[in-house]
Write a protein that holds these residues in place. Structure first.
Motif, mmCIF file in Angstrom:
data_model
loop_
_atom_site.group_PDB
_atom_site.id
_atom_site.type_symbol
_atom_site.label_atom_id
_atom_site.label_comp_id
_atom_site.label_asym_id
_atom_site.label_seq_id
_atom_site.Cartn_x
_atom_site.Cartn_y
_atom_site.Cartn_z
ATOM 1 N N ALA A 42 16.055 52.781 21.863
ATOM 2 C CA ALA A 42 16.785 51.649 21.280
ATOM 3 C C ALA A 42 17.175 50.607 22.329
ATOM 4 C CB ALA A 42 18.032 52.155 20.563
ATOM 5 N N GLU A 43 17.223 51.015 23.582
ATOM 6 C CA GLU A 43 17.635 50.070 24.627
ATOM 7 C C GLU A 43 16.677 48.891 24.687
ATOM 8 O OE1 GLU A 43 17.528 53.244 27.335
ATOM 9 O OE2 GLU A 43 19.468 52.749 28.199
ATOM 10 N N ASN A 44 17.246 47.716 24.671
ATOM 11 C CA ASN A 44 16.474 46.473 24.747
ATOM 12 C C ASN A 44 15.534 46.281 23.554
ATOM 13 O OD1 ASN A 44 15.978 44.033 26.039
ATOM 14 N ND2 ASN A 44 14.165 44.818 27.081
ATOM 15 N N ASP A 45 15.742 47.059 22.490
ATOM 16 C CA ASP A 45 14.901 46.899 21.299
ATOM 17 C C ASP A 45 15.726 46.700 20.027
ATOM 18 O OD1 ASP A 45 12.393 46.657 20.093
ATOM 19 O OD2 ASP A 45 12.401 48.745 19.456
ATOM 20 N N ILE A 46 16.898 47.340 19.966
ATOM 21 C CA ILE A 46 17.737 47.180 18.768
ATOM 22 C C ILE A 46 19.034 46.477 19.138
ATOM 23 C CG2 ILE A 46 18.992 48.362 16.942
ATOM 24 C CD1 ILE A 46 16.940 50.548 16.965
ATOM 25 N N PHE A 47 19.202 45.280 18.588
ATOM 26 C CA PHE A 47 20.455 44.545 18.742
ATOM 27 C C PHE A 47 21.349 45.010 17.595
ATOM 28 C CE2 PHE A 47 23.163 40.769 18.084
ATOM 29 C CZ PHE A 47 23.668 40.642 19.361
ATOM 30 N N MET A 48 22.437 45.689 17.927
ATOM 31 C CA MET A 48 23.181 46.455 16.929
ATOM 32 C C MET A 48 24.540 45.838 16.577
ATOM 33 S SD MET A 48 22.995 49.411 15.275
ATOM 34 C CE MET A 48 22.132 50.707 16.183
ATOM 35 N N ALA A 49 24.788 45.697 15.284
ATOM 36 C CA ALA A 49 26.117 45.316 14.809
ATOM 37 C C ALA A 49 26.597 46.451 13.911
ATOM 38 C CB ALA A 49 26.058 44.013 14.028
ATOM 39 N N ARG A 50 27.748 46.988 14.182
ATOM 40 C CA ARG A 50 28.238 48.113 13.373
ATOM 41 C C ARG A 50 29.596 47.805 12.769
ATOM 42 N NH1 ARG A 50 26.409 53.975 15.589
ATOM 43 N NH2 ARG A 50 26.929 54.358 13.399
ATOM 44 N N ASN A 51 29.798 48.284 11.580
ATOM 45 C CA ASN A 51 31.095 48.178 10.915
ATOM 46 C C ASN A 51 31.110 49.175 9.749
ATOM 47 O OD1 ASN A 51 29.842 46.928 8.541
ATOM 48 N ND2 ASN A 51 29.666 45.094 9.797
ATOM 49 N N ILE A 52 32.264 49.387 9.152
ATOM 50 C CA ILE A 52 32.318 50.315 8.026
ATOM 51 C C ILE A 52 31.622 49.681 6.820
ATOM 52 C CG2 ILE A 52 34.321 51.698 8.717
ATOM 53 C CD1 ILE A 52 36.059 49.869 6.958
ATOM 54 N N GLY A 53 30.633 50.358 6.301
ATOM 55 C CA GLY A 53 29.945 49.868 5.102
ATOM 56 C C GLY A 53 28.769 48.944 5.382
ATOM 57 N N ASN A 54 28.330 48.854 6.659
ATOM 58 C CA ASN A 54 27.170 48.011 7.024
ATOM 59 C C ASN A 54 27.154 46.672 6.289
ATOM 60 O OD1 ASN A 54 26.223 50.746 5.513
ATOM 61 N ND2 ASN A 54 25.295 48.991 4.472
ATOM 62 N N GLN A 55 28.234 45.898 6.524
ATOM 63 C CA GLN A 55 28.397 44.635 5.795
ATOM 64 C C GLN A 55 27.889 43.435 6.586
ATOM 65 O OE1 GLN A 55 32.453 44.053 6.437
ATOM 66 N NE2 GLN A 55 32.645 46.233 6.857
ATOM 67 N N PHE A 56 27.507 42.440 5.851
ATOM 68 C CA PHE A 56 27.029 41.184 6.449
ATOM 69 C C PHE A 56 28.191 40.277 6.856
ATOM 70 C CE2 PHE A 56 25.817 36.688 5.807
ATOM 71 C CZ PHE A 56 24.888 36.578 6.827
ATOM 72 N N VAL A 57 29.095 40.030 5.914
ATOM 73 C CA VAL A 57 30.077 38.948 6.089
ATOM 74 C C VAL A 57 30.958 39.105 7.327
ATOM 75 C CG1 VAL A 57 32.112 37.852 5.048
ATOM 76 C CG2 VAL A 57 30.116 38.350 3.649
ATOM 77 N N THR A 58 31.507 40.308 7.540
ATOM 78 C CA THR A 58 32.461 40.432 8.644
ATOM 79 C C THR A 58 31.796 40.492 10.015
ATOM 80 O OG1 THR A 58 32.536 42.828 8.451
ATOM 81 C CG2 THR A 58 34.187 41.594 7.214
ATOM 82 N N THR A 59 30.493 40.558 10.038
ATOM 83 C CA THR A 59 29.804 40.601 11.327
ATOM 84 C C THR A 59 28.703 39.534 11.400
ATOM 85 O OG1 THR A 59 28.934 42.215 12.914
ATOM 86 C CG2 THR A 59 28.092 42.368 10.689
ATOM 87 N N GLN A 60 28.881 38.492 10.601
ATOM 88 C CA GLN A 60 27.854 37.444 10.483
ATOM 89 C C GLN A 60 27.519 36.779 11.819
ATOM 90 O OE1 GLN A 60 28.573 34.676 7.281
ATOM 91 N NE2 GLN A 60 27.099 33.188 8.050
ATOM 92 N N GLY A 61 28.540 36.573 12.641
ATOM 93 C CA GLY A 61 28.299 35.921 13.945
ATOM 94 C C GLY A 61 27.347 36.734 14.803
ATOM 95 N N SER A 62 27.559 38.047 14.839
ATOM 96 C CA SER A 62 26.685 38.910 15.647
ATOM 97 C C SER A 62 25.266 38.892 15.096
ATOM 98 C CB SER A 62 27.215 40.348 15.639
ATOM 99 O OG SER A 62 28.513 40.392 16.165
ATOM 100 N N ILE A 63 25.149 38.905 13.767
ATOM 101 C CA ILE A 63 23.827 38.902 13.145
ATOM 102 C C ILE A 63 23.105 37.583 13.442
ATOM 103 C CG2 ILE A 63 22.583 39.024 10.946
ATOM 104 C CD1 ILE A 63 24.968 40.756 9.908
ATOM 105 N N GLU A 64 23.817 36.488 13.316
ATOM 106 C CA GLU A 64 23.201 35.189 13.608
ATOM 107 C C GLU A 64 22.788 35.112 15.076
ATOM 108 O OE1 GLU A 64 25.216 31.717 12.202
ATOM 109 O OE2 GLU A 64 25.415 32.494 10.164
ATOM 110 N N TYR A 65 23.574 35.711 15.944
ATOM 111 C CA TYR A 65 23.197 35.727 17.364
ATOM 112 C C TYR A 65 21.866 36.476 17.545
ATOM 113 C CZ TYR A 65 23.604 35.884 22.417
ATOM 114 O OH TYR A 65 23.359 35.717 23.754
ATOM 115 N N GLY A 66 21.760 37.620 16.884
ATOM 116 C CA GLY A 66 20.529 38.409 16.994
ATOM 117 C C GLY A 66 19.313 37.650 16.485
#
Ligand SMILES: [Zn+2]
Length: 242
Positions: A89-113
Motif C-alpha cells: 500500500a505504500e506509495n500506492d493507496i492514498f487513504m482517508a479513513r473515518n467511521i462509516g467510510n463517508q465522503f462528506v466529512t473527508t471531502q478535502g482529503s479525497i479531492e487532494y487525492g
C-alpha cells in the motif's frame, strides 16, 4: 446531567465495541495500565523491526514525492486494514479513513487525492458488521455532537438488515462523490468504485473477500461486469445490487 453523560458514554461503548472482544482490562486500572504499556510497546517495537528490515533503497523511490494510483475511503474499524487489499500500500493507496467510510466529512482529503495527486481510482470500502451503519439504522440522537455529525452523513434508508445497510451506504457515498467528480468519470480520467470487505462471510462470497458493488454509479452486477476494467481479473467478486 452527569447521569445522562454517563448513560451516553455507556451507549457509545456498547455501540462500537463487540462485548465478546472487549479488553477485560477496561474495568481494572492495573491491567488497563498494562494494556496501555503493551500497546505502546508493540507499536514502537514493530516499527523498529520494520525499520531494521528495510534498506535505504526501499525508501528511495518515494523520498520526495508520492505517486499513488488509488484514493481509498475506508471505515476506521480496526478489523479492516489496507493489508486486506494490498500487498504494497505504500506509495500506492492514498487513504482517508473515518467511521462509516463517508465522503462528506473527508471531502478535502479525497479531492487532494484526485485533483492534486491525480489518482485515477477512487474506492469507497464498507465492511460487514459496521458499527457506524448500525448506529445510523437506529436512534443516534443522544450521541455526542461530533459523532452524530458523522453518522448523519450515512444514508441507510430502507435497509432491512445490517448487510443491506452497509451496501446502501456504500452506494450513497459513491453518489455523493459523483456529484463532485462526474466530469472526470465521464471523460475517463477517474473510476469510482464502491466495495464491501466481508470478513464474516455475511454476503456468502467467502470470508475476507472484497465485493465490488458499484462502478461509477452502476449498481447492477451484470452491468458492472461488462466494464473492460474487469476483463482480465479472474478472481473479482461483483455482487449485491441493493
Ligand atoms: Zn465500519
Amino acid at each position: 446531567m452527569e447521569k445522562l453523560k454517563l448513560a451516553i458514554l455507556f451507549f457509545i461503548i456498547l455501540l462500537f465495541k463487540d462485548p465478546a472482544q472487549a479488553h477485560e482490562a477496561s474495568s481494572k486500572p492495573d491491567s488497563l495500565s498494562q494494556t496501555i504499556k503493551e500497546a505502546i510497546s508493540d507499536l514502537v517495537e514493530d516499527n523498529a523491526a520494520f525499520a531494521d528490515s528495510k534498506s535505504a533503497k526501499y525508501f528511495r523511490g518515494f523520498l520526495d514525492i508520492q505517486n499513488p494510483r488509488v484514493t481509498m475511503v475506508l471505515c476506521s474499524d480496526s478489523r479492516v486494514q489496507a493489508d486486506n487489499f494490498s500487498q504494497g500500500a505504500e506509495n500506492d493507496i492514498f487513504m482517508a479513513r473515518n467511521i462509516g467510510n463517508q465522503f462528506v466529512t473527508t471531502q478535502g482529503s479525497i479531492e487532494y487525492g484526485i485533483d492534486v495527486l491525480k489518482t485515477p481510482v477512487l474506492i469507497f470500502v464498507g465492511h460487514s458488521h459496521c458499527g457506524a451503519v448500525k448506529a445510523a439504522m437506529g436512534d443516534f440522537s443522544q450521541l455526542p455532537t461530533a459523532i452524530r455529525k458523522e453518522i448523519q452523513t450515512l444514508d441507510v434508508k430502507g435497509a432491512a438488515n445490517d448487510q443491506q445497510g452497509v451496501s446502501l451506504n456504500v452506494h450513497h457515498q459513491v453518489e455523493q462523490s459523483l456529484g463532485i467528480f462526474k466530469s472526470k468519470v465521464d471523460s475517463g480520467q477517474l473510476a469510482i468504485i464502491g466495495a464491501i470487505y466481508d470478513f464474516r462471510n455475511d454476503y456468502g462470497y467467502g470470508k475476507g473477500r472484497l465485493i465490488i458493488v458499484n462502478l461509477n454509479g452502476i449498481k447492477n452486477p451484470k452491468e458492472i461486469q461488462k466494464s473492460h476494467y474487469f476483463d482480465d481479473i479472474k478472481k473479482v467478486v461483483i455482487g449485491i445490487q441493493n
